[in-house]
Motif scaffolding. Structure first.
Motif, short mmCIF file in Angstrom:
data_model
loop_
_atom_site.label_atom_id
_atom_site.label_comp_id
_atom_site.label_asym_id
_atom_site.label_seq_id
_atom_site.Cartn_x
_atom_site.Cartn_y
_atom_site.Cartn_z
N GLY A 84 -2.89 83.66 69.11
CA GLY A 84 -2.48 82.74 68.05
C GLY A 84 -1.85 81.45 68.52
O GLY A 84 -1.83 80.46 67.81
N GLY A 85 -1.27 81.45 69.71
CA GLY A 85 -0.72 80.21 70.25
C GLY A 85 0.69 79.89 69.79
O GLY A 85 1.19 78.81 70.06
N SER A 86 1.35 80.84 69.11
CA SER A 86 2.74 80.59 68.74
C SER A 86 3.65 80.99 69.92
O SER A 86 3.19 81.50 70.93
CB SER A 86 3.11 81.40 67.50
N GLU A 87 4.96 80.79 69.73
CA GLU A 87 5.90 81.10 70.81
C GLU A 87 6.79 82.30 70.50
O GLU A 87 7.64 82.66 71.31
CB GLU A 87 6.77 79.87 71.10
N GLY A 88 6.64 82.91 69.30
CA GLY A 88 7.48 84.06 68.98
C GLY A 88 7.78 84.15 67.50
O GLY A 88 6.90 84.03 66.67
N ILE A 89 9.07 84.34 67.17
CA ILE A 89 9.52 84.45 65.78
C ILE A 89 10.24 83.16 65.40
O ILE A 89 11.17 82.73 66.09
CB ILE A 89 10.45 85.67 65.59
N TYR A 90 9.80 82.55 64.31
CA TYR A 90 10.33 81.27 63.86
C TYR A 90 11.26 81.50 62.66
O TYR A 90 10.97 82.32 61.79
CB TYR A 90 9.19 80.34 63.44
N VAL A 91 12.36 80.75 62.61
CA VAL A 91 13.27 80.79 61.47
C VAL A 91 13.43 79.37 60.92
O VAL A 91 13.79 78.46 61.65
CB VAL A 91 14.64 81.38 61.85
N TYR A 92 13.14 79.23 59.63
CA TYR A 92 13.26 77.95 58.94
C TYR A 92 14.34 78.03 57.88
O TYR A 92 14.54 79.08 57.25
CB TYR A 92 11.95 77.57 58.25
N GLN A 93 15.02 76.91 57.67
CA GLN A 93 15.86 76.79 56.48
C GLN A 93 14.95 76.35 55.34
O GLN A 93 14.18 75.40 55.48
CB GLN A 93 16.95 75.74 56.73
N PHE A 94 15.02 77.06 54.20
CA PHE A 94 14.14 76.76 53.08
C PHE A 94 14.96 76.59 51.81
O PHE A 94 15.75 77.46 51.44
CB PHE A 94 13.12 77.89 52.88
N ASN A 95 14.77 75.44 51.16
CA ASN A 95 15.50 75.14 49.93
C ASN A 95 14.71 75.67 48.74
O ASN A 95 13.61 75.18 48.45
CB ASN A 95 15.70 73.62 49.81
N ILE A 96 15.25 76.67 48.04
CA ILE A 96 14.50 77.29 46.94
C ILE A 96 14.54 76.47 45.65
O ILE A 96 13.93 76.84 44.65
CB ILE A 96 14.97 78.74 46.67
N GLU A 97 15.24 75.33 45.70
CA GLU A 97 15.20 74.40 44.56
C GLU A 97 14.10 73.36 44.73
O GLU A 97 13.45 72.96 43.76
CB GLU A 97 16.55 73.69 44.42
N THR A 98 13.89 72.91 45.97
CA THR A 98 12.98 71.77 46.21
C THR A 98 11.80 72.09 47.12
O THR A 98 10.90 71.26 47.26
CB THR A 98 13.77 70.61 46.85
N ALA A 99 11.81 73.25 47.77
CA ALA A 99 10.80 73.64 48.77
C ALA A 99 10.88 72.79 50.05
O ALA A 99 9.95 72.78 50.84
CB ALA A 99 9.38 73.62 48.21
#
Length: 347
Positions: free
Chosen positions: A12-27
């Motif tokens: 897949g070419g990724s580097e592992g496990i990614y964590v994003y901050q996600f705003n559930i009001e605005t996406a």
């Protein structure tokens, strides 16, 4: 919220496990952390207290499951330990007492205990399935695809795509060795390929997506018993392309059910949940990418995010809470081979 993304690192070419901050009001979203050096973390489970994350490491006969401590404020994961499991685990669950992996190529499920520090204890039990079904290409051997705790916590449901059976095991939470005991099994239509099952919020109904037939089977559930009450297709009338049904999820209010199909479709089907748990089809929408392996609805129910294994992105849809319809926001998270999406709190 934090959006945690499990991926395929090879090929897949990724580097592992990614964590994003996600705003559930605005996406709106922002990358917080890339947790590198984790091989093929293709499915993830978060502990009930959200202090630990468990990952499969899909690598043939050398596959493992990994335990991580999790700092939600930073989005960082720290490896605690690994344990060997059956070949190619593709699903993992935890209730804080045990970790159970569904091993696709191994045709088995592995049961591990958990230590006080969140690390995984040595293997407690292996459930080895046997048998086959009518699709010679995909069902010449057992392929365990999912393990799921029942809402009452008394049983574990295990789907076997290779044998067209859904198994129910009694869950002996305090047992030192025989944690899962055979209780019941349900045969589904030969060649359908049961993949993922989810329960209604009230625990009265279960919805099973069949990968090979691209259908949904609806069950009435009561105390370890599954009674089939409906089967329906997620494809349009007259569809003759390649199927690869992947994921299924209910909206937080339980009023709508969504099901994705890969193959030549790359679409999500929207169902309304009617009286008695039955489904009625309300629409089919392109996912905007290739290989919609997994998707997730944020806890507020406002957004649905689809991970595309082959176009290496997550497409963000806005949900209409009244009719269940999906509207593409135009927002994309670019990430290598996203195949598992999970929301947690940020602290």
């Amino acid at each position: 919220m934090n959006l945690i993304v499990g991926t395929y690192t090879k090929p897949g070419g990724s580097e592992g496990i990614y964590v994003y901050q996600f705003n559930i009001e605005t996406a709106a979203f922002k990358l917080k952390q890339v947790n590198k050096g984790i091989e093929n973390p293709s499915y993830l489970a978060v502990s009930p207290d959200q202090k630990f994350i468990y990952s499969v490491n899909e690598s043939g006969k050398n596959s493992t499951v990994s335990a991580f401590s999790y700092d939600p404020s930073l989005g960082s994961l720290k490896l605690l330990n690994k344990q060997a499991t059956g070949a190619d685990p593709c699903f993992i669950i935890t209730d804080g007492k045990h970790v159970i992996s569904a091993n696709y190529s191994g045709g088995s499920a592995s049961v591990f205990g958990l230590k006080a520090d969140g690390s995984i204890s040595p293997l407690k039990q292996t459930l080895q399935h046997t048998g086959s079904s009518i699709n010679k290409d995909r069902q010449s051997a057992p392929h365990v695809h999912m393990a799921q705790f029942t809402p009452d916590g008394k049983y574990v449901v295990i789907n076997d795509l290779g044998t067209d059976k859904v198994h129910v095991y009694a869950y002996q939470k305090g047992s030192a060795s025989d944690v899962l005991l055979p209780h019941d099994s349900v045969a589904v239509e030969p060649g359908s390929g049961p993949r993922i099952l989810t329960f209604s919020k009230d625990g009265k109904y279960a919805y099973l997506i069949d990968e090979l037939f691209a259908g949904v089977t609806v069950f009435r559930y009561h105390d370890g018993s599954l009674e089939k009450i409906q089967t329906t297709k997620i494809t349009e009338e007259g569809f003759s392309g390649e199927n690869g049904a992947a994921h299924i999820q209910l909206s937080p209010d339980g009023k709508f059910l969504y099901a994705s199909n890969r193959g030549s479709e790359n679409k999500i089907t929207i169902f309304a949940v009617e009286k008695g748990g039955l489904l009625s089809k309300r629409g089919i929408v392109s996912t905007g990418g290739k290989g919609p392996r997994n998707f997730v609805i944020d806890p507020s129910g406002k957004y649905l995010l689809v991970g595309h294994q082959y176009t290496n992105n997550i497409v963000i849809f806005e949900r209409d809470m009244n009719n269940g319809s999906l509207k593409d926001t135009g927002k994309r998270i670019e990430v290598g081979a996203p195949v598992c999406l999970v929301f947690t709190a940020t602290k």
